[in-house]
Motif scaffolding. Structure first.
Motif: not given
Length: 253
Positions: A11, A13, A51-52, A54, A57, A73, A76, A82
Motif C-alpha cells: 500500500r 499510505t 493492495t487496497t 483506497n 493505491d 484490492r 486498507e 484483505r
C-alpha cells in the motif's frame, strides 16, 4: 496439485515512509523488485499483489496492470480480511505472505520456508516472528506460510487489532492453538536490516543495490557478503527501531 499462492502486501499510505512501495530502486520501483523476485520462487504457482481499495493505491494497481502482474484490492487496515479475500479469489490452498517493503526478498529463501512447511506438516511456518518474539533471519527476507483453512479460522476468530493488521499473529501468538514451525538459520543474522520502512532504510537499500550492480537477480548471500566487506553501510539505518508485532496502526478503527 496444491495451489500455493504468494500474496504480496502493498500500500502507499505507510506511516513512516509514504509511497515507499513505488520508490525508485536501481531504476525500478521497489515493488517490482519484490514481485519479480517472488515470481522466481519454484514453490508457488501464482504471485498476487494484495493492495487496497483506497484511491491512494490506484498507482499500485496501475503498475500491476501495466506489468501484467495479478492484483487484488481489499480492506486498507483489516489486512487479514484483505488476505483472505485475495486468497479466495486466487483459489489458494496454501498462502505465502510477503510484504512489499522487502525488495530483497529471496526466491530461494521463500522455497526453503515453503519446503519446511510441507516437510513438517504444520499449520504455519515462517523464517521469523516479529518482536517481542525472536528471529535469526535478516529483516527483509520475511516469509510466512499457512494452510488456507488456518487463515480462514484466523479470519473468523481473531479479534485483536494487531492480529487483523499483521495477518498471521493469531496463528502463533498463543502456543498450542496451531502447529507452528520456525525455520531458523544456524547462525543469528537478525541484526541485519534490509527492509524498506524509513528514509534511512531507503538510503541503505539504494547504496546496497548500487554496489551490487542494480541486478534484480542478486541472492541474499551476495548482500551479506557485501555487508561483511563494507560493514559501515549498516550504520545508515542502524538506529531504526523495528516495529513490534503487537503494535497496530492508530488509524485503524
Amino acid at each position: 496439485m496444491t495451489n500455493t499462492v504468494i500474496l504480496i502486501q502493498a500500500r502507499m499510505t505507510s506511516s513512516r515512509l509514504p509511497g515507499k512501495v513505488l520508490l525508485d530502486l536501481g531504476s525500478q520501483p521497489a515493488l517490482a523488485w519484490c514481485v519479480e523476485r517472488c515470481k522466481q520462487a519454484r514453490s508457488a504457482q501464482r504471485v498476487v499483489v494484495a493492495t487496497t481499495t483506497n484511491a491512494s493505491d490506484d498507482p499500485v494497481a496501475a503498475l500491476c496492470h501495466q506489468r501484467g502482474w495479478e492484483v487484488f484490492r481489499g480492506s486498507e487496515f483489516d489486512v487479514l480480511d484483505r488476505f483472505v479475500q485475495a486468497a479466495r479469489w486466487a483459489q489458494a490452498d496454501v498462502v505465502v505472505r510477503v510484504t512489499a517493503d522487502c525488495p530483497l526478498i529471496d526466491p530461494a529463501e521463500i522455497d526453503r520456508v515453503v519446503e519446511a512447511f510441507f516437510a513438517t506438516g504444520v499449520d504455519f511456518a515462517a523464517n521469523r516472528l516479529p518482536p517481542p518474539w525472536k528471529r535469526t533471519t535478516p529483516i527483509g527476507l520475511d516469509t510466512e506460510v499457512c494452510h488456507m483453512a488456518a487463515l480462514e479460522r484466523a479470519w473468523r476468530e481473531a479479534a485483536q487489532k494487531f492480529e487483523r493488521e499483521h495477518v498471521m499473529p493469531y496463528l502463533y501468538d498463543e502456543p498450542g492453538r496451531f502447529r507452528v514451525h520456525i525455520a531458523d538459520w544456524k547462525q543469528d543474522l537478525s541484526h541485519h536490516r534490509w527492509t524498506l520502512d524509513t528514509p534511512e532504510d531507503y538510503q541503505f537499500l539504494r547504496e546496497v543495490v548500487q554496489r551490487l550492480g542494480n541486478r534484480m537477480d542478486v541472492r541474499w548471500q551476495d548482500v551479506l557478503a557485501l555487508l561483511e566487506a563494507e560493514p559501515q553501510l549498516m550504520q545508515i539505518n542502524a538506529g531504526v527501531r523495528h516495529k513490534s508485532g503487537l503494535e497496530h496502526d492508530p488509524r485503524m478503527k
